[in-house]
Write an enzyme that holds these catalytic residues in place. Sequence first.
Site, PDB file in Angstrom:
ATOM      1  N   CYS A  34       0.880  -1.140  -0.110  1.00 39.42           N
ATOM      2  CA  CYS A  34      -0.021   0.233   0.209  1.00 39.42           C
ATOM      3  C   CYS A  34       0.737   1.197   0.124  1.00 39.42           C
ATOM      4  CB  CYS A  34      -0.929   0.065   1.315  1.00 39.42           C
ATOM      5  SG  CYS A  34      -0.014   0.222   2.730  1.00 39.42           S
ATOM      6  N   ASP A  36       2.170   2.589   2.490  1.00 38.52           N
ATOM      7  CA  ASP A  36       2.177   3.589   3.830  1.00 38.52           C
ATOM      8  C   ASP A  36       3.281   3.379   4.670  1.00 38.52           C
ATOM      9  OD1 ASP A  36      -0.260   4.274   2.556  1.00 38.52           O
ATOM     10  OD2 ASP A  36      -1.509   3.408   4.559  1.00 38.52           O
ATOM     11  N   CYS A  59      -3.042   5.566   5.508  1.00 42.66           N
ATOM     12  CA  CYS A  59      -4.398   5.497   5.280  1.00 42.66           C
ATOM     13  C   CYS A  59      -4.996   5.820   6.897  1.00 42.66           C
ATOM     14  CB  CYS A  59      -5.121   4.379   4.987  1.00 42.66           C
ATOM     15  SG  CYS A  59      -4.892   3.146   6.384  1.00 42.66           S
ATOM     16  N   CYS A 103      -2.755  -2.740   8.408  1.00 39.61           N
ATOM     17  CA  CYS A 103      -2.407  -1.236   9.110  1.00 39.61           C
ATOM     18  C   CYS A 103      -2.159  -1.492  10.501  1.00 39.61           C
ATOM     19  CB  CYS A 103      -3.742  -0.344   8.941  1.00 39.61           C
ATOM     20  SG  CYS A 103      -4.556  -0.705   7.250  1.00 39.61           S
TER      21      CYS A 103
HETATM   22 FE1  FES Z   1      -1.743   0.283   4.084  1.00 42.99          FE
HETATM   23 FE2  FES Z   1      -3.543   0.994   5.815  1.00 42.99          FE
HETATM   24  S1  FES Z   1      -3.669   0.630   3.754  1.00 42.99           S
HETATM   25  S2  FES Z   1      -1.400   0.955   6.071  1.00 42.99           S
END
Ligand code: FES
Length: 148
Positions: A34, A36, A59, A103
């Site tokens: 993702c 992040d 996110c 996450c």
């Molecule tokens: Fe990757 Fe939330 S979508 S940490």
Amino acid sequence: MAYSEKVMDHFANPRNVGEIPDASGVGEVGNSKCGDIMRMYIKVEGNVITDCKFKTFGCGAAIATSSMATELIKGKTIDEALKLTNKAVMEALDGLPPVKVHCSVLAEQAIKAALSDYYTRQGIDPTPIVGVITECDHEHGCGCESCG
Ligand code: FES
């Protein structure tokens, strides 16, 4: 599955956002899928985590889990912080949708990364204490330590 009120609260009003300039340890982790990124700062005095702050480029669930994770380890001993699992963070937030479990894993890993840095700064090999920080998406039956 909708987000719980607690998730929405910690996303909208995240606790402990920021940096600790004289941190005892700083850990940064990311999820390659993702993209992040989560950075966690801890201040350790004696054996206690007296302060904890985070910066998350990610996110809403990543922000909410970082926020809750800092709340859960603040004032706790290092041993207690090492035992904090992503499951405990999710439970404290009244759950997350399955696609957002990873996450919470980032939050657990960010704390472990900060503790690893803390031990490294003391000249202590962190691996036997903290373990290896691996990226796991916690998909069905991944079998990693956090998933059990
Ligand atoms: Fe990757 Fe939330 S979508 S940490």
